[in-house]
Design a protein around this motif. Structure first.
Motif, short mmCIF file in Angstrom:
data_model
loop_
_atom_site.label_atom_id
_atom_site.label_comp_id
_atom_site.label_asym_id
_atom_site.label_seq_id
_atom_site.Cartn_x
_atom_site.Cartn_y
_atom_site.Cartn_z
N ARG A 33 1.04 -1.03 -0.03
CA ARG A 33 0.16 -0.14 -0.04
C ARG A 33 1.09 1.40 -0.06
NH1 ARG A 33 -2.85 -3.91 2.68
NH2 ARG A 33 -5.19 -3.95 2.22
N ASP A 34 0.43 2.40 -1.03
CA ASP A 34 1.42 3.66 -0.79
C ASP A 34 0.19 4.72 -1.60
OD1 ASP A 34 3.80 5.33 -0.87
OD2 ASP A 34 4.35 4.36 -2.12
N ASP A 43 -3.85 0.36 -2.95
CA ASP A 43 -3.79 -1.29 -2.81
C ASP A 43 -3.80 -2.33 -4.44
OD1 ASP A 43 -6.19 -1.61 -2.90
OD2 ASP A 43 -6.81 -1.93 -1.42
N THR A 44 -4.63 -2.40 -5.04
CA THR A 44 -4.45 -3.17 -6.04
C THR A 44 -3.10 -2.85 -7.10
OG1 THR A 44 -6.34 -1.85 -6.23
CG2 THR A 44 -6.34 -4.45 -6.02
N TRP A 45 -3.55 -1.66 -6.99
CA TRP A 45 -2.11 -0.76 -8.59
C TRP A 45 -1.39 -1.03 -7.88
CZ3 TRP A 45 -0.45 4.77 -7.43
CH2 TRP A 45 0.72 5.51 -8.84
N ILE A 46 -0.41 -0.82 -6.73
CA ILE A 46 0.80 -0.11 -6.49
C ILE A 46 1.30 -2.44 -5.52
CG2 ILE A 46 1.77 -0.10 -3.98
CD1 ILE A 46 1.79 2.30 -5.94
N GLY A 85 -13.90 -4.98 -14.85
CA GLY A 85 -13.40 -3.99 -15.55
C GLY A 85 -12.06 -4.36 -15.20
N GLY A 86 -11.72 -5.38 -14.57
CA GLY A 86 -9.88 -5.56 -14.11
C GLY A 86 -9.84 -4.52 -13.14
N TRP A 87 -9.02 -4.19 -12.71
CA TRP A 87 -8.54 -3.72 -10.75
C TRP A 87 -8.58 -1.98 -11.41
CZ3 TRP A 87 -7.05 -8.01 -13.21
CH2 TRP A 87 -6.70 -9.21 -12.78
N GLY A 88 -8.21 -1.41 -10.29
CA GLY A 88 -8.64 0.14 -10.03
C GLY A 88 -6.95 0.37 -9.03
N TYR A 89 -7.17 1.55 -9.26
CA TYR A 89 -6.35 2.07 -7.83
C TYR A 89 -6.10 1.52 -6.55
CZ TYR A 89 -4.44 5.80 -4.81
OH TYR A 89 -3.93 6.12 -3.24
#
Length: 334
Positions: A33-34, A43-46, A85-89
């Motif tokens: 997480r950042d 969480d998911t993007w990082i 739709g996949g993943w997000g920030y």
């Protein structure tokens, strides 16, 4: 022989220290997480970004660092959080093409079949570029085609082995550069991110066209020698310096790569991390808010990725250097 070619040991040590730091910052649920933004931390993007980078280094660093286990935990977390739709920030906000591309690149190393082939369909424009968000009606300019995101999705298609999608995206990446003499930054304060990722994509899908390479080499010239001399270290934060290093390597601009590499290694902190320096923009109607990776995870991951690029270059350069020495010796013996 260049500094990049001669510094492999130091590079591998820097990579191992950076990887160890990243592994130590993974949380028990498998996420990293950042960034501290109004919707909360990413969480998911990082996690996708850090996971992809650790996957690059797993064969370079000692197994006891635990990179393999960290990657597996990240993959499990991302599998559980995938949406239509996949993943997000993060899991709290809508999905986007960039976050999805990083997750796909990580999961593609496990089993392509678990990733729906149409996951990017609604992000692709009629011109074969990529919009960050799917709906222009709801997201406005955030759903425009963005030069920083198109190559990210192109690299995801490459990881999936979808050559037809890659073949559609590549001409658009080149066209966007030729239309305006470069790639336009939207989500990042600096153009370094977009340049590096577009060059990585082009280099891995047939090479960087000569006219594009000439423009970007000239841009590097302007950057390191604004006063007509060659600066000892580039005056940019580590996140941007890492991307300049990647660009220089992909352009075979060895002198520039040496400068960026030296600056990047000097910026590494004693705990193996790099200082928080990823300046992300959230564009609004009249201006853009800037957020930084306050935990330094993205900055560290990108610095490690650039160092891996340099290690790959050093191996190739050493082979070339050895071949040149052999040829000279054979000529002298004659």
């Amino acid at each position: 022989m260049s500094e990049v070619a001669g510094a492999r040991g130091e590079l591998v040590e820097a990579i191992a220290a950076g990887a160890a730091h990243l592994v130590s910052r993974q949380e028990p649920d498998g996420y990293w997480r950042d960034f501290h933004m109004p919707p909360g931390r990413s969480d998911t993007w990082i996690t996708g970004c850090v996971g992809v980078v650790l996957n690059l280094v797993r064969d370079l660093v000692p197994t006891e660092l635990g990179t393999a286990g960290a990657i597996d935990r990240a993959a499990c977390a991302l599998r559980a959080s995938r949406r239509k739709g996949g993943w997000g920030y993060s899991r709290r906000v809508p999905c986007d093409a960039d976050s999805t591309s990083w997750a796909v690149r990580l999961l593609a190393g496990y089993d392509h079949r678990e990733i729906p082939g149409e996951i990017f369909d609604k992000y692709v424009t009629s011109a074969s570029g990529i919009r960050t968000f799917r709906s222009p009606k709801f997201f406005g300019s955030w759903a425009d085609e963005h030069d920083e995101v198109t190559p990210a999705v192109g690299l995801a298609f490459l990881a999936l082995g979808d050559s037809s999608a890659v073949d559609r995206i590549r001409p658009r990446v080149v066209e966007r550069h030729r239309e305006s003499g470069g790639w336009t930054a939207f989500w990042w304060r600096s153009d370094a991110y977009g340049i590096a990722h577009n060059l990585m994509f082009l280099a891995r899908t047939g090479g960087v066209p000569a006219d594009v390479a000439a423009v970007e080499r000239a841009r590097l010239d302007d950057f390191v020698a604004r006063d007509g001399s060659c600066a000892d270290t580039p005056p940019e934060p580590p996140f941007d310096t890492a991307h300049r290093l990647i660009a220089a390597i992909r352009l075979d601009a060895q002198d520039h790569a040496d400068l960026f590499l030296r600056a990047l290694l000097e910026a590494q902190l004693p705990d193996g991390s790099w200082p928080p320096s990823a300046r992300m923009l959230v564009p609004g109607e009249s201006d853009a808010l800037e957020y930084i990776d306050d935990r330094g995870l993205l900055s560290t991951a990108v610095a490690v990725m650039a160092a891996v690029e340099a290690v790959s270059t050093s191996a190739a350069a050493r082979e070339q250097y050895a071949a040149q020495r052999l040829r000279r010796r054979l000529i002298e013996e004659k």
